[in-house]
Design an enzyme around this catalytic site. Sequence first.
Site, short mmCIF file in Angstrom:
data_model
loop_
_atom_site.label_atom_id
_atom_site.label_comp_id
_atom_site.label_asym_id
_atom_site.label_seq_id
_atom_site.Cartn_x
_atom_site.Cartn_y
_atom_site.Cartn_z
N HIS A 108 -0.29 -14.69 -8.98
CA HIS A 108 1.01 -14.02 -9.05
C HIS A 108 2.09 -15.03 -9.40
O HIS A 108 1.88 -16.24 -9.32
CB HIS A 108 1.35 -13.36 -7.72
CG HIS A 108 0.36 -12.31 -7.30
ND1 HIS A 108 0.37 -11.72 -6.05
CD2 HIS A 108 -0.66 -11.72 -7.99
CE1 HIS A 108 -0.60 -10.84 -5.97
NE2 HIS A 108 -1.24 -10.82 -7.13
N HIS A 173 -8.72 -2.58 0.43
CA HIS A 173 -8.49 -3.23 -0.86
C HIS A 173 -9.57 -2.76 -1.83
O HIS A 173 -10.77 -2.87 -1.52
CB HIS A 173 -8.52 -4.75 -0.70
CG HIS A 173 -8.01 -5.51 -1.87
ND1 HIS A 173 -8.79 -5.77 -2.98
CD2 HIS A 173 -6.79 -6.07 -2.12
CE1 HIS A 173 -8.07 -6.48 -3.85
NE2 HIS A 173 -6.87 -6.67 -3.36
#
Length: 420
Positions: A108, A173
Amino acid sequence: MFHLPYGKTTLPLSVPDTLPIDTITYRMAEEDGSLQSSQNRIAHALSKPIGTAKLSELAVGRDSAVIIISDGTRLCPSHLLLPPLLQELNQAGIPDVSIDIIIALGMHRKHTPEEMKNLVGSSVYGRIRVHNHSAASEDCILLGTSSSGTPIEINRLAVKADLRIVTGNIEPHALAGISGGIKALIPGIASQRCIEHNHSLSQHYKAVPGEPDNPIHKDMEEGLRFLSVDFLLNVVVNHEKHVLEAAAGEVIAAHRTLISRASSRFLVPVPHAYDMTIVSPGGHPKDLQLYQAIKALRNASTLTKKGGTIIMVAECSEMLGNGVFQFWVETMKDRQSMVEKLQQQFQLGAHKILHLDEVLSKQRVYLYSAVPRSIVELLGLLPTDDIQQVFDEFISTKGKTVALMPYGSLTYPQLPQNTV
């Protein structure tokens, strides 16, 4: 009138009283959501660690420590977790100058100084060095190779520290089965090639949300063969970052104790699929970028009939959220070409196109966001600046079933088996 989370505000949606609409959301029991209750749950977990001694005892005689925290796209309240951890480290004799905090960015984007301060709290930011993780190989150390062939290459600062502490929040997830736990290490502070190889396993193995026993998650845990994690502090939080559950201790054992509690909240049994689903990822930070918001879209797809319609409201103030993802969308021939290329060779970032294709091959998707219409159309989505109009036109045909998912990133619908 319904109000859908959108960034840091909400969007109104008017629904006729005559139309039955089901709100599908994660289990929000009546826990005390006060700051004090969150702090109490964290303190209790630290006082009774699972599978290991208290952190204040483990840290005695250590020269340095690193604390790994989640980045700003997560709901983890790091500003609440850090002060008691630092207190225990100080109590054991490790001074502030010997402690570093690493933001587990994975791949990220890095955080600005102001974002770092907001993430850890101004008091902690003034005391402790805070670092953005770098996934570049030169900033990591290669420790070995997992049995699946993943190069275990980890942040240099973390490898060299005497004591390693991981933090995070736990929720289902789609790729790894469950978040929290070892994910702070891999992908959190791993190199790009480590992350890419681990995530490429998803082309061969499919995780079940809420279940850690899959090859992708096991590959992450295998990293512990090469680098120890001394202590874990994980929490289960709601969409407002209130701590509902907390556990501390040995990284695998403590993480496992919270998985069933997280799953019981976020895995939501539903009796049938719907003709239309209206979904919000849950507002900020879950809809900061499309890269993250796609998780909510996939959850909405699970809930929607094949050939049905999804409306997603996600601000995406940071656009797509990944340069590789955006480059592929803007330059590749078409989605089918992208899918075929990714099936031949996995590429981190661009892999979100596979997730989009899973949805778009089954449903039509309208997107209300800050993303320019041209980019939305290149993604294969239908841009709209009036969700009310789209909704009203859809329900003008009688007999349509509609579901509303206001916290789509935290809500994992579980349909009966063999449901079409």
